[in-house]
Write an enzyme that holds these catalytic residues in place. Structure first.
Site, PDB file in Angstrom:
ATOM      1  N   GLY A 187      -1.748   3.241  -7.828  1.00  0.00           N
ATOM      2  CA  GLY A 187      -0.889   4.080  -7.000  1.00  0.00           C
ATOM      3  C   GLY A 187      -1.561   4.516  -5.712  1.00  0.00           C
ATOM      4  N   GLY A 220      -8.885   1.609  -4.883  1.00  0.00           N
ATOM      5  CA  GLY A 220      -9.619   1.496  -6.143  1.00  0.00           C
ATOM      6  C   GLY A 220     -10.638   2.575  -6.430  1.00  0.00           C
ATOM      7  CB  SER A 256      -4.200   1.802  -0.359  1.00  0.00           C
ATOM      8  OG  SER A 256      -3.255   1.002  -1.015  1.00  0.00           O
ATOM      9  CG  HIS A 281       2.915   0.917  -4.455  1.00  0.00           C
ATOM     10  ND1 HIS A 281       4.021   0.380  -5.081  1.00  0.00           N
ATOM     11  CD2 HIS A 281       1.870   0.137  -4.817  1.00  0.00           C
ATOM     12  CE1 HIS A 281       3.647  -0.675  -5.785  1.00  0.00           C
ATOM     13  NE2 HIS A 281       2.355  -0.841  -5.652  1.00  0.00           N
ATOM     14  CG  HIS A 286       1.833  -0.607 -10.452  1.00  0.00           C
ATOM     15  ND1 HIS A 286       1.523  -1.899 -10.772  1.00  0.00           N
ATOM     16  CD2 HIS A 286       1.775  -0.540  -9.106  1.00  0.00           C
ATOM     17  CE1 HIS A 286       1.247  -2.580  -9.673  1.00  0.00           C
ATOM     18  NE2 HIS A 286       1.389  -1.777  -8.639  1.00  0.00           N
ATOM     19  CG  ASP A 344      22.153  15.944  -8.412  1.00  0.00           C
ATOM     20  OD1 ASP A 344      23.200  16.170  -7.783  1.00  0.00           O
ATOM     21  OD2 ASP A 344      21.911  16.425  -9.534  1.00  0.00           O
ATOM     22  CG  HIS A 367       4.603  -5.188  -6.668  1.00  0.00           C
ATOM     23  ND1 HIS A 367       3.938  -5.637  -5.557  1.00  0.00           N
ATOM     24  CD2 HIS A 367       3.921  -4.100  -7.070  1.00  0.00           C
ATOM     25  CE1 HIS A 367       2.898  -4.864  -5.309  1.00  0.00           C
ATOM     26  NE2 HIS A 367       2.867  -3.924  -6.220  1.00  0.00           N
ATOM     27  CE1 TYR A 376      20.372  22.250  -7.758  1.00  0.00           C
ATOM     28  CE2 TYR A 376      18.676  22.000  -6.094  1.00  0.00           C
ATOM     29  CZ  TYR A 376      19.035  22.148  -7.416  1.00  0.00           C
ATOM     30  OH  TYR A 376      18.072  22.187  -8.393  1.00  0.00           O
TER      31      TYR A 376
END
Lengths: 243, 243, 243, 243
Positions: free
Chosen positions: C37, C55, C83, C104, C106, C129, C180, C240
């Site tokens: 991520g 990483g 990244s 991003h 997973h 919503d 992906h 809302y």
């Protein structure tokens, strides 16, 4: 209120602590929500059972709140009523003189098999390490059995299932009560019964995922593997663990 | 009890700590319940393996409890018996002179594929980042293999799978043993093997959900994407991470 | 190593903290394991992006470790590599001058839809919503796109999807990249993008369960309801919340 | 801003604490993410309702932030706007003079049934212990109902469902609003309504797993069992718990 002989004081106090600890383990293992579930233990002479009180919050439960009954479901020296499932517990203790602890939960995946009215198939070694063959789902109770001594009759149907299928109570130490949920027992202790209830929930979860992957066509594990794994952990040739 | 030469003292002590830490990571990652699962590591000269003892509670486990064996499964200087899966571990170490750590779990979703007897298909980049192509499910052991040197034969079937399918042990560093569960290894360390075991569990969970969404008709990811992602993280042109 | 003008010092320091906090939220929300991520943010003049390094372990990550790049993916004043998804982020920022944060992940359920190559259908108000209409799954990249400027091409395919389907980037602020996983963005902040990524994961989980219950025949929610709920939370007639 | 008579000060302060505690229980029970969900309570004379403010973060919510309204949705003495679902709550309180607390969530499994437009079938005793018979899924609102007084009409459709099916509001204290999610109420307290919302989520999860195991062919539990379990816990012959 009935009273038990003072010679039991020490044993009962120890058993209450043991049964309390085992009940609290249900919460730690995420096997229950609210006041659901109950665990019991039995005195050495099998005269008295100690069990969780009915509908009391786990957060406020104390070892001394555990309820004492005899094998005819009479209550002794207790401020609370015992679990409503008490007659199922006592019947199983009477029927099986080696059972040392019993647990009933409504754990999600085991209940799902009970609601589907299906055995939990022995799909692999995780199951076989702990339960020999499928965990049976008992037949539904009849309306007469439900409207009569319901909890006692629940015990009778479990016994009938084991008799009809010629199952070994020690090797297959659990049953699903149809449309209801699992009862699990141990020949060792109340804590061990709860450990097995967690194992049962885990193998039920694995079995549901196995059914999804296989489009409901998965086969039970081969007999040689089931026997190998069961006897790797149990019996005189067991070689798993430190004993 | 056999004893190992004192020159190994420091290396073994360090390896025990490393293998202990990796075993405890199984608990932190929720890959095991009870005493399930085991991780091992190996000395630099590949003469001795260090592995979790069989059936000991994680809550009481200590680094010094790790068991030392040689590659013929003889135990050295240890108060406990090694994991019953020891012969599978030693065989894999002997067969693959670069493997530095091995882990066996009964993690839910990976076991479900093993119980269904199916490979975990490479449905996407999460899988391809870590395992090249499908994670293979080995064939079932025969009754003779089960009743013979079972754990050794488990290792042989894993090796047979890799030989028959011409798989690369480094690129596809896991196998499902049919009706049983995953074995995962690492060319780096015991900890890395456990990290891969968590990844394996995650991709198995994703794969089951992919099967549900696609009504069991999902296709494997295209070869170009699998290669791109695998080599983005591995090999001389890797550009993921800080190396 | 390139250096940025000192006039950015304060803004960049604040943005690094913001992007770091948003990345750590991925861990808190259980949207990532390992080093998976990444979240990015952008300076007010849209000249520099701040993004998670490639990483690096979340447990050791610090705000100052965030990497600075320009919109051509050149790195400034940073000890780490950015990244590997950096070119996807920068392309989306350049294409959409109002996007303030991109994430991003997973995450399991969103990835499952990406792996099945399906849009997440708008089955109800929880979805409506937050995302107007189905969350689109982009087409697969071609082998040429994969073997070329892969991460840049990933951004191009997202843009192509929005152009071809005439989608509103603000109303439908997420895409699944086929085989992906999800990219999610926000017109407010990096943190808001992560909040939306959690929402996306939740609606994907709900959608899978909806498919199971309906035997894969569930219909999308009616248009009037989708519009009602979207505009209850967004636009000038929103009612809302407290604004 | 309207003000309420000072004679309510003590009751309202107590009710705000009670409603706040019940709302925070939604977080503890994992029934909500973000600012989703809302719980309300009512004064003894049923003149005022106390409800969660709209879209405020649970982490910063305080008892005094709870909003006071009357039964026509006018707000009193409050710095925040009430939940946008307020008109659904007030209508249910007016229609049912015994309801003491109402909760609305977007809990995953209950929403999945609402999105599939299906009742939650009463598959077993876990369900029957808490809800008598299936938990109904209301019909979809028409576009006119959606574009009109939407939240009020949501309440009307719930009432219509109970009238058409001749359901008992006390025995079956929940409804699924189609394409939306669950509303749950209690004749005891706001906290009890939240406890029932957790139970609803659990039985929905069990039901989905039951459908998977049975290949969508599971049957509802037999009537005798449903009645037995419901009346074991409710009504004058109840024998579960300590009362």
């Amino acid at each position: 209120m009935n009273s038990i002989d003072k010679k039991y004081s020490e044993e009962i106090a120890k058993l209450k602590q043991e049964v309390y600890d085992a009940n609290m383990l249900l919460v730690k293992y995420n096997l229950v929500i609210h006041t659901w579930g109950n665990v019991s233990g039995i005195t050495k002479d099998r005269k008295y059972m100690v069990i969780k009180p009915s509908g009391v919050d786990y957060a406020t439960l104390k070892p001394e709140d555990m309820v004492i009954t005899d094998m005819e479901n009479n209550v002794y020296d207790s401020k609370y009523k015992p679990s409503s499932d008490t007659p199922t517990h006592t019947l199983l203790y009477k029927n099986n003189p080696e059972i040392q602890g019993i647990v009933h939960t409504h754990s999600t995946n085991a209940v799902a098999f009970a609601q589907a009215g299906k055995d939990i198939p022995c799909f692999g070694t995780t199951h076989a390490d702990n339960f020999y063959g499928p965990v049976p789902c008992a037949r539904a109770l009849s309306p007469e059995e439900i409207n009569g001594a319901y909890e006692h009759n629940t015990g009778l149907v479990i016994i009938e299932t084991f008799n009809n299928r010629k199952l070994d109570w020690k090797a297959t130490s659990a049953t699903l009560v149809k449309e209801h949920g699992p009862f699990v027992w141990s020949f060792k202790s109340p804590k061990d019964a709860v450990d097995l209830a967690l194992t049962l929930e885990e193998i039920a979860k694995m079995a549901i995922k196995t059914l999804i992957i296989s489009n409901n066509s998965a086969q039970e594990a081969q007999k040689a593997l089931i026997e190998k794994h069961y006897y790797r952990k149990h019996g005189k040739n067991a070689y798993y663990g430190q004993k």
